[in-house]
Enzyme design. Sequence first.
Site, mmCIF file in Angstrom:
data_model
loop_
_atom_site.group_PDB
_atom_site.id
_atom_site.type_symbol
_atom_site.label_atom_id
_atom_site.label_comp_id
_atom_site.label_asym_id
_atom_site.label_seq_id
_atom_site.Cartn_x
_atom_site.Cartn_y
_atom_site.Cartn_z
ATOM 1 N N GLU A 192 1.098 -1.066 0.436
ATOM 2 C CA GLU A 192 0.028 0.186 0.001
ATOM 3 C C GLU A 192 0.753 1.423 0.075
ATOM 4 O O GLU A 192 2.255 1.486 0.505
ATOM 5 C CB GLU A 192 -1.025 0.412 1.362
ATOM 6 C CG GLU A 192 -2.112 -0.955 1.490
ATOM 7 C CD GLU A 192 -2.733 -1.660 -0.470
ATOM 8 O OE1 GLU A 192 -2.595 -0.392 -0.871
ATOM 9 O OE2 GLU A 192 -3.138 -2.449 -0.234
ATOM 10 N N ASP A 311 7.071 18.021 -29.985
ATOM 11 C CA ASP A 311 6.984 19.285 -28.362
ATOM 12 C C ASP A 311 8.398 18.848 -28.407
ATOM 13 O O ASP A 311 9.235 17.845 -28.124
ATOM 14 C CB ASP A 311 6.508 18.381 -27.573
ATOM 15 C CG ASP A 311 6.094 19.314 -26.330
ATOM 16 O OD1 ASP A 311 6.072 20.438 -26.892
ATOM 17 O OD2 ASP A 311 6.550 18.641 -25.168
ATOM 18 N N ASP A 448 3.831 15.604 -23.030
ATOM 19 C CA ASP A 448 4.832 15.755 -24.438
ATOM 20 C C ASP A 448 4.146 14.495 -25.459
ATOM 21 O O ASP A 448 4.155 16.051 -26.195
ATOM 22 C CB ASP A 448 6.315 15.240 -24.175
ATOM 23 C CG ASP A 448 7.128 15.333 -22.925
ATOM 24 O OD1 ASP A 448 6.802 16.523 -22.443
ATOM 25 O OD2 ASP A 448 7.094 14.382 -21.662
#
Length: 489
Positions: A192, A311, A448
């Site tokens: 967890e 990009d 991106d």
Amino acid sequence: MSALPNFTPEQLQALSNDELMELVQLTEQLKYITETHRLEDYRPYPKQREFHAAGATHRERLLMAGNQLGKTLAAAMEVAMHMTGRYPDWWEGYRFDRPTRGICGSESVELTKKGVQRLLLGNPETPEQWGTGSIPKDCLIGTSPRPGVPNAVSAIVVKHVSGGESVLTTASYDQGRTKWQADTLDWAWLDEECDEDIYFEVLTRTNVAMGPVFMTFTPLKGMSNVVRRFYPRSTAAPGTHVTHMTIDDAEHYTPEQRAAIIASYPEHERKARAMGLPALGSGRVFQVDQDEITCNPFSIPSHWPQICGLDFGWDHPTAAARLAWDRDNDILYVTQTYRRRQVTPLIFAAAVKPWGDWLPWAWPHDGLQHDKGSGEQLAKQYAAAGLRMLATRATFEDGTNGLEAGVQEMNDRMLTGRLKVFAHLDEWFEEFNTYHRKDGLIVKEADDILSATRYAMMMRRFAIPQAKPGVQRPVQVPMPGRHGNGWMG
């Protein structure tokens, strides 16, 4: 483990009372052997095996999965291997050739007992049967009780194949960071999600041995700092590895059971609990499921215009997306993507040129920023590397280029079936599934490829079909529209 032969009803009726008693005794013995040697029978699913194997090359690992898919079981089996030295023939992960010292735990002492301890030792409520978990009974030397919590243990001592003894201690997150300040450790398992301070405390305790630190959890806390250390891969910390396991990867469920399980979860938690994706809730940017925009790859008709988006990046990846436009139905298809960190224009161009040197490339306004080293415009550097960069930066037809407007058009297209993505583009979907808002604003991280897609979409008016074989396209091509009238360079 070997199994008893199957008997037909007629064969059983033919057995004498003594033979029946012997059969019952053999069945009980086989059951006992099986229950006390579960490690030998462990056969991981492909995603569990991927998680284990990653330990050979990555110190920090995360098995990010939905609920009840086998993530905790996989970690418990690995812990048993590191403590006993009993690695199976199929094992490709990290190995210790000596006894080890490790730590594990979960959110609370009670949850550690019911989860981690149960899978390592067996049912906490029946201590006399401990040895029926992942740690074989013949290796279990002893345990130390945890004061104040019935049947909870604070330590487990296990016999290693070398003849020495391995020691495991347990802790819980609600006890605070100081409870995880153990001596030097060889490995650690956190079941967890924990807070950053606990994670880095554990990581520090393994710095001498540089042994594995692994986590298993369902990402119900969304894009937390701990999740971001591993996921998405484009922004993950060096040396980390995430294995993403969905309900479709859990082979113990039938298709009908999977559908029922998914339907039983609250809608805002389904992505996390069934698919192991960070819970984003109302913070999700795109309000559509991945399945609704996914399509199988197909050959693009030669008359469809195409365009690529780029990009720029360095510390964050440089990314590209190739789009095909079914103009008759106004549907855009994302057909190819590329993403890589710290790549020069020349290397980037070499990677994407096989897509087609005839393709036009849209680029963002930050392409006008000058590189401090060379003084050349970024966009011109990519043009010099051989990409057919459009003459002007990406804008809508009215000359604007707002982020929200671009994202809204993408979202509208998805909702109306006018933006589709080829199914194999995992990196595109990775960004899609983590794209979110914080305090109402879009978080500009790990986006991106999505940004490259948006630029190409904005400039689709300049998309062109591939020239027929033998037809030479001119170097300078007049472009219709208000902005842009040719190629850069």
